[in-house]
Design a protein around this motif. Sequence first.
Motif, PDB file in Angstrom:
ATOM      1  N   SER A  41       0.841  -1.201   0.000  1.00  0.00           N
ATOM      2  CA  SER A  41       0.000   0.000   0.000  1.00  0.00           C
ATOM      3  C   SER A  41       0.877   1.252   0.000  1.00  0.00           C
ATOM      4  O   SER A  41       0.565   2.244  -0.669  1.00  0.00           O
ATOM      5  CB  SER A  41      -0.942  -0.003   1.208  1.00  0.00           C
ATOM      6  N   ARG A  81       2.273   1.656  -3.491  1.00  0.00           N
ATOM      7  CA  ARG A  81       1.273   2.223  -4.398  1.00  0.00           C
ATOM      8  C   ARG A  81       1.165   3.746  -4.215  1.00  0.00           C
ATOM      9  O   ARG A  81       1.136   4.503  -5.182  1.00  0.00           O
ATOM     10  CB  ARG A  81      -0.085   1.569  -4.149  1.00  0.00           C
ATOM     11  N   ASP A  82       1.123   4.192  -2.953  1.00  0.00           N
ATOM     12  CA  ASP A  82       0.986   5.629  -2.695  1.00  0.00           C
ATOM     13  C   ASP A  82       2.233   6.402  -3.130  1.00  0.00           C
ATOM     14  O   ASP A  82       2.135   7.515  -3.663  1.00  0.00           O
ATOM     15  CB  ASP A  82       0.701   5.877  -1.217  1.00  0.00           C
ATOM     16  N   MET A 137       4.328   5.492  -5.513  1.00  0.00           N
ATOM     17  CA  MET A 137       4.416   5.474  -6.968  1.00  0.00           C
ATOM     18  C   MET A 137       3.330   6.316  -7.624  1.00  0.00           C
ATOM     19  O   MET A 137       3.487   6.766  -8.756  1.00  0.00           O
ATOM     20  CB  MET A 137       4.327   4.028  -7.474  1.00  0.00           C
ATOM     21  N   SER A 138       2.230   6.558  -6.901  1.00  0.00           N
ATOM     22  CA  SER A 138       1.196   7.438  -7.457  1.00  0.00           C
ATOM     23  C   SER A 138       1.738   8.844  -7.633  1.00  0.00           C
ATOM     24  O   SER A 138       1.207   9.636  -8.411  1.00  0.00           O
ATOM     25  CB  SER A 138      -0.035   7.451  -6.540  1.00  0.00           C
ATOM     26  N   LYS A 139       2.803   9.181  -6.903  1.00  0.00           N
ATOM     27  CA  LYS A 139       3.467  10.481  -7.030  1.00  0.00           C
ATOM     28  C   LYS A 139       4.853  10.334  -7.676  1.00  0.00           C
ATOM     29  O   LYS A 139       5.671  11.253  -7.606  1.00  0.00           O
ATOM     30  CB  LYS A 139       3.584  11.148  -5.663  1.00  0.00           C
ATOM     31  N   SER A 140       5.113   9.159  -8.272  1.00  0.00           N
ATOM     32  CA  SER A 140       6.397   8.913  -8.951  1.00  0.00           C
ATOM     33  C   SER A 140       7.588   9.213  -8.059  1.00  0.00           C
ATOM     34  O   SER A 140       8.575   9.823  -8.490  1.00  0.00           O
ATOM     35  CB  SER A 140       6.486   9.740 -10.247  1.00  0.00           C
ATOM     36  N   GLN A 187       4.193  -3.532 -12.204  1.00  0.00           N
ATOM     37  CA  GLN A 187       3.567  -2.328 -12.748  1.00  0.00           C
ATOM     38  C   GLN A 187       4.420  -1.088 -12.518  1.00  0.00           C
ATOM     39  O   GLN A 187       4.559  -0.242 -13.406  1.00  0.00           O
ATOM     40  CB  GLN A 187       2.189  -2.134 -12.095  1.00  0.00           C
ATOM     41  N   TYR A 188       5.014  -0.997 -11.355  1.00  0.00           N
ATOM     42  CA  TYR A 188       5.701   0.241 -10.985  1.00  0.00           C
ATOM     43  C   TYR A 188       7.223   0.189 -11.143  1.00  0.00           C
ATOM     44  O   TYR A 188       7.847   1.223 -11.373  1.00  0.00           O
ATOM     45  CB  TYR A 188       5.386   0.605  -9.532  1.00  0.00           C
TER      46      TYR A 188
END
Length: 829
Positions: free
Chosen positions: A741, A744-745, A747-750, A779-780
């Motif tokens: 989690s 994900r957070d 990588m949502s902001k690269s 994915q990331y």
Amino acid sequence: MDENTLVKQVEEYLNKRREDLTVDVDIDYSSQDRFKMRTIKRLKYIFDLYEKHHKFYNDFLIALRDFLLVFRTSIHLDEIVISPNNAFSINKDEYSGKYFASYQLPAYVNETFVKQVYLEGYHASRLIDKGYDLLTDPLVYSITGFSKFKTMNQKLAVYGALNTPDGYTTLVSLPTGGGKSLITQTLAYQSTGLTVAIVPTVSLALDQVRVAKEIIHTQNADEEIFHYSSGVEASPIINAIKNKTARLLFISPEALIKNQRFADAIKTANQQRYLKNIIIDEAHIVVDWGASFRVDYQCLESWRRKLMMTNPGLRTLLLSATYERSCIDILKDFFATDDKWIEIRCDALRHEPRYMLIKAKSFTDKKRKMLELVEKLPHPMIVYVTRPSDAEDIKSYLSENGINNIRTFTGLTSSTKREQLIDEWVNDQFEIMIATSAFGVGVDKSDVRTVLHMYIPQNPNAYYQELGRGGRDKLPCLSVMCICPEDTTITFNRINKKVLTTEKIIGRWDSMYNSPLSIRIGNYTNINTSIKPKYNVVDEFDDAPVSDTDMNWNIYVLLLLRRYNMISIMEVLPQNDNYIFVVSINDDLLRTNDSVLQQKIESVRTQEWDYYNEAFKQIKKAISQSGKSCWSEMFYETYDKVSEFCAGCDAHDEAIEGDFYEFSLKRPVTQPVKQLAMDQLALFGPAYEMVVYADEKQRVSLIEELQKKRLSVLITESDLKLNEGTSASHSGNSLLVIDCSELRDLMSKSCYYYVSGLVAIVYSGEEGDVYNQLKMVRQYLSNKSFIRLIHIIKENVYFESLNKVFTDLIDGPVMPINVICSKEGGQYV
């Protein structure tokens, strides 16, 4: 803490049936318990004072009221008689004979908020970390013994700071009370060397040293951790720096710049590459205060630049809770070298203040209301005013009404007196401080319950910094503004005076630049800031000694020209009570005095004026819409990286918690990424990833070996015991432990600044869990040139839906664990 026993002991002491009352506020209490103990401490102190001087009777009643309301109790008083018509709503129950306090607040005060500050009906705001993994790594654990971070904010801030590459500047924002000091502590002990932490006040330096010595795991704290201020013997610190045993020094910018012994010792340590980190705590002060009464903060730019010339690997950290947009630009301009700049933004609005605006009909009505507020609102209390004369007037007015245990703190207060006042304030020797903006930043008094503004600040940022002195213990506090109609005009006139006219800017520059006292050496000019302007008009400078007026305005002009890159400030040289600015001219117009220069300065001045004027409009808008719109909207508009939050204001009693579900990091941090070294790349050959089989018993040993190869990120859903009992000594490399989690957070902001280099993933759970973890990682993180992936799995899981096993989905080799853990290692097979 047994409250009944405490109340009984207080009652016995006040009735002289007990010789002493021991109040220990240093025990590791909760915030609520510590506040209650300090309430007792203040009551005891003022009672002892009242016993000697009865002029402190009303001060005693203020402290008694706070005690009775905080503990929600009543007590007997045998010898002290309290009038039933007292101003503090302390009443006597005729049946029990005990005194109790009731609120009996003026109608214009929100009783709900006051009760919350007295901890009645108070519930902490909902803070959520979404179940994040807050485990530390072996580096942080070995330095501090902490196995977990307080919040995700703190975790990101600490690792953001620790990952700072050589030669970079990292700006970190972390909310007040979020554990910012852990950044300083871990940086100082990340590797051998000296860290200089620049702090604004003596009390903060003392507190930082005390906490650091308690937390950092070292046998030699007294030989490694220091603070310096006037009155402290410098020789042991200087010797520790020379002998390379000093690790952490807390010091003010004044001592750093003006004390030649320290300047020489740090210069030598820097030449020897022993100086590793410069940390500026409360970094917004460089901008907010540096242009007025703390000029030495502005000296830090040129001081650091000179150090970087000899030691380009020096790291710089700028720490604060919040930053205004323009403040970020100025700090970056001052402290970024070759654009080596990183921002770790965990900004958040304060959760503690409850806001009230009180409008008086006239100045006389305002004074009357102020007295009521001082008598009835929770303490300790700071009363903010505009000018030193206002502070003295209020002190006299309160004294006329029997309130005497108060102090004033303004720009006219001497340095020695300031230290004394801060010590007395922090040690609970008085409850009411009347101050100008010169007071507050960095003063480590956590339990201020009310901040009362008797004027309109010039902008929301200045206002927010001042009200932020309340509730630093994370408990509710009040932010109250009490104003009358003429206050708007008074503040606007102050802004008018804050920006010099074009003619005066040019006049002061011309007077300095062409003065015989300003010596020119090559391309540089040594500007003497004591020079008087050629015009005869006297310029006032708010909250500063008259004798310093010309110097302050001259410095204002130089810093204005610096902000707009018309000059560069190469060095600032203190000279007694004056400053010599060594400048180089970037804009040749400054060598002239014609209409073209006037047009340029007019343009610069207009930009300055627009900034002040627009900021003042924000606070005027909040005042005009009070009760209709949320008061904290002005802060939401001022600080661009915060989410909405307001614990309560005139528009609503219930909290608006717009930051409840938001990720802590408010800004993408894409660069810089970690550079993979040859020994790391050799593990993978031409591949970007590999698989290693390891059961639960083998995983910790495997990860310890990978740490020796500078593993930077570990992604795991399992609770691996990497800290306690680990035999691996840290080498200064931090290991970010996250779950999917968090990945994900991030990588949502690269945020590849956090997730790059050597990355290991520990898979656990059933087939579906393993597949979902792999899917997210692929994915990331797959096929990134700056990432190499190590998939750690117990066995080669079969995915029935795909008719494939785990290794079929990995484009890389399967490595035996004994190769990774062998002494040679690094052999591709």
